[in-house]
Design a protein around this motif. Structure first.
Motif, PDB file in Angstrom:
ATOM      1  N   HIS A  96      36.706  35.916  48.806  1.00 46.01           N
ATOM      2  CA  HIS A  96      35.600  36.343  47.722  1.00 46.01           C
ATOM      3  C   HIS A  96      36.424  37.374  46.307  1.00 46.01           C
ATOM      4  O   HIS A  96      37.046  37.539  46.442  1.00 46.01           O
ATOM      5  N   MET A  97      35.759  36.536  46.041  1.00 47.48           N
ATOM      6  CA  MET A  97      35.316  37.404  43.947  1.00 47.48           C
ATOM      7  C   MET A  97      37.495  36.959  43.465  1.00 47.48           C
ATOM      8  O   MET A  97      37.518  38.000  42.935  1.00 47.48           O
ATOM      9  N   LEU A 131      41.055  38.077  48.703  1.00 48.28           N
ATOM     10  CA  LEU A 131      39.985  38.950  48.266  1.00 48.28           C
ATOM     11  C   LEU A 131      40.044  39.411  47.165  1.00 48.28           C
ATOM     12  O   LEU A 131      41.160  40.164  46.248  1.00 48.28           O
ATOM     13  N   GLY A 132      39.526  39.027  45.473  1.00 46.90           N
ATOM     14  CA  GLY A 132      39.665  39.870  44.383  1.00 46.90           C
ATOM     15  C   GLY A 132      40.934  39.755  43.545  1.00 46.90           C
ATOM     16  O   GLY A 132      41.182  40.451  43.042  1.00 46.90           O
ATOM     17  N   ALA A 133      41.318  38.715  44.116  1.00 49.79           N
ATOM     18  CA  ALA A 133      42.602  38.429  43.339  1.00 49.79           C
ATOM     19  C   ALA A 133      42.612  37.610  42.546  1.00 49.79           C
ATOM     20  O   ALA A 133      41.532  36.540  42.151  1.00 49.79           O
ATOM     21  N   ILE A 134      43.975  36.863  40.966  1.00 50.50           N
ATOM     22  CA  ILE A 134      44.060  36.408  40.211  1.00 50.50           C
ATOM     23  C   ILE A 134      45.423  35.788  40.011  1.00 50.50           C
ATOM     24  O   ILE A 134      45.864  36.490  40.529  1.00 50.50           O
ATOM     25  N   GLY A 166      43.622  41.827  45.884  1.00 50.58           N
ATOM     26  CA  GLY A 166      43.653  42.391  44.508  1.00 50.58           C
ATOM     27  C   GLY A 166      45.042  41.819  43.953  1.00 50.58           C
ATOM     28  O   GLY A 166      45.153  42.470  43.363  1.00 50.58           O
ATOM     29  N   ALA A 167      45.649  41.821  44.586  1.00 55.91           N
ATOM     30  CA  ALA A 167      46.094  40.741  43.564  1.00 55.91           C
ATOM     31  C   ALA A 167      46.502  40.015  42.168  1.00 55.91           C
ATOM     32  O   ALA A 167      45.269  38.917  42.239  1.00 55.91           O
ATOM     33  N   MET A 168      47.980  40.314  41.470  1.00 57.44           N
ATOM     34  CA  MET A 168      47.424  39.110  40.584  1.00 57.44           C
ATOM     35  C   MET A 168      48.806  38.672  39.983  1.00 57.44           C
ATOM     36  O   MET A 168      50.094  39.400  39.416  1.00 57.44           O
ATOM     37  N   LEU A 169      48.889  36.800  39.493  1.00 59.63           N
ATOM     38  CA  LEU A 169      50.013  36.684  40.116  1.00 59.63           C
ATOM     39  C   LEU A 169      49.992  35.883  38.575  1.00 59.63           C
ATOM     40  O   LEU A 169      49.427  35.717  38.148  1.00 59.63           O
ATOM     41  N   THR A 170      51.435  36.350  38.147  1.00 60.08           N
ATOM     42  CA  THR A 170      50.815  36.384  36.290  1.00 60.08           C
ATOM     43  C   THR A 170      51.145  35.243  36.421  1.00 60.08           C
ATOM     44  O   THR A 170      52.050  34.420  36.883  1.00 60.08           O
ATOM     45  N   ARG A 228      50.042  43.897  41.578  1.00 58.93           N
ATOM     46  CA  ARG A 228      49.676  44.425  40.003  1.00 58.93           C
ATOM     47  C   ARG A 228      50.632  44.745  39.133  1.00 58.93           C
ATOM     48  O   ARG A 228      50.755  45.684  39.044  1.00 58.93           O
ATOM     49  N   PRO A 229      51.512  43.566  38.351  1.00 59.29           N
ATOM     50  CA  PRO A 229      51.497  42.118  39.238  1.00 59.29           C
ATOM     51  C   PRO A 229      51.825  41.817  40.319  1.00 59.29           C
ATOM     52  O   PRO A 229      52.603  42.129  41.004  1.00 59.29           O
ATOM     53  N   ALA A 230      51.695  40.895  40.536  1.00 53.66           N
ATOM     54  CA  ALA A 230      52.373  40.266  41.774  1.00 53.66           C
ATOM     55  C   ALA A 230      54.183  40.194  42.231  1.00 53.66           C
ATOM     56  O   ALA A 230      54.569  39.808  41.319  1.00 53.66           O
ATOM     57  N   LYS A 231      54.428  40.645  43.478  1.00 55.29           N
ATOM     58  CA  LYS A 231      55.784  40.349  43.102  1.00 55.29           C
ATOM     59  C   LYS A 231      55.845  40.340  44.952  1.00 55.29           C
ATOM     60  O   LYS A 231      55.335  40.480  45.469  1.00 55.29           O
ATOM     61  N   PRO A 232      57.431  39.370  45.417  1.00 55.23           N
ATOM     62  CA  PRO A 232      56.664  39.193  47.133  1.00 55.23           C
ATOM     63  C   PRO A 232      57.277  40.082  47.831  1.00 55.23           C
ATOM     64  O   PRO A 232      57.926  41.189  47.346  1.00 55.23           O
ATOM     65  N   MET A 233      56.738  40.160  48.651  1.00 51.88           N
ATOM     66  CA  MET A 233      56.564  41.333  49.498  1.00 51.88           C
ATOM     67  C   MET A 233      58.066  40.913  50.941  1.00 51.88           C
ATOM     68  O   MET A 233      58.734  41.618  51.530  1.00 51.88           O
TER      69      MET A 233
END
Length: 189
Positions: A96-97, A113-116, A132-136, A150-155
């Motif tokens: 979603h979103m 959800l809410g990721a970019i 909520g993450a942001m993959l740049t 944000r910005p997304a990093k490998p976990m």
């Protein structure tokens, strides 16, 4: 093949009309514009916008784009002759979103959800971009990886159980789309 869908805006532009398989569930409130192709058994949920007015959006089979998500792309231009089409594989979950812009989501990828996901980024097969993450721009997620922030990093690398959970989500949305299509067909006007 494109058919009439009550409450859905299918908008041709620049000589391009969306090509939507007849089995695709599209919920009311959605707007699908231009050079969009959606494969068999996929679903686009309430109030999504898929806008391919400047380049292409391709969605595979059994993929779901959940409520309120926005999908767009960027055209070829000086300095970027390839542009940034939006390419989404099969059996993909888009939460979603979410906002997916000119990226690649490989088969069985997951957008929380809410990721970019931004231009030229890649979400690998069986990989998950957390809520909520942001993959740049230009970042590439390896298959089976979880990225967050944000910005997304490998976990970490996803477990088999997590991957099976994502696959169960794909099956759930495919089945739930049938129920929603039936409920909408029987709902009072």
């Amino acid at each position: 093949m494109s058919i009439h869908r009550p409450g859905v805006r299918i908008v041709p532009i620049h000589g391009k009309t969306p090509k939507i398989h007849e089995s695709v569930f599209i919920a009311p409130g959605c707007t699908i514009i231009g050079d969009v192709e959606i494969g068999e058994g996929s679903s686009v949920w309430y109030n999504c916008v898929l806008r391919a007015d400047v380049f292409t959006i391709r969605i595979g089979e059994r993929t779901n784009v959940q409520d309120g998500s926005v999908l767009h792309c960027d055209p070829p231009r000086p300095g970027d002759p390839e542009g940034s089409p939006l390419e989404i594989g099969s059996d993909v979950l888009i939460g979603h979103m979410a906002m997916c812009h000119g990226c690649v989501i490989e088969d069985r990828g997951f957008v929380g959800l809410g990721a970019i996901a931004m231009n030229k980024s890649v979400i690998g097969s069986d990989a998950m971009l957390a809520a909520g993450a942001m993959l740049t721009e230009g970042k590439v997620m390896e298959p089976r990886s979880l990225w967050a922030g944000r910005p997304a990093k490998p976990m970490k690398e996803l477990t088999d159980a997590a991957i099976m959970g994502m696959r169960a989500g794909v099956m759930h949305y495919a089945e739930n789309a049938k129920h929603h299509a039936e409920a909408l067909a029987n709902a009072p006007a």
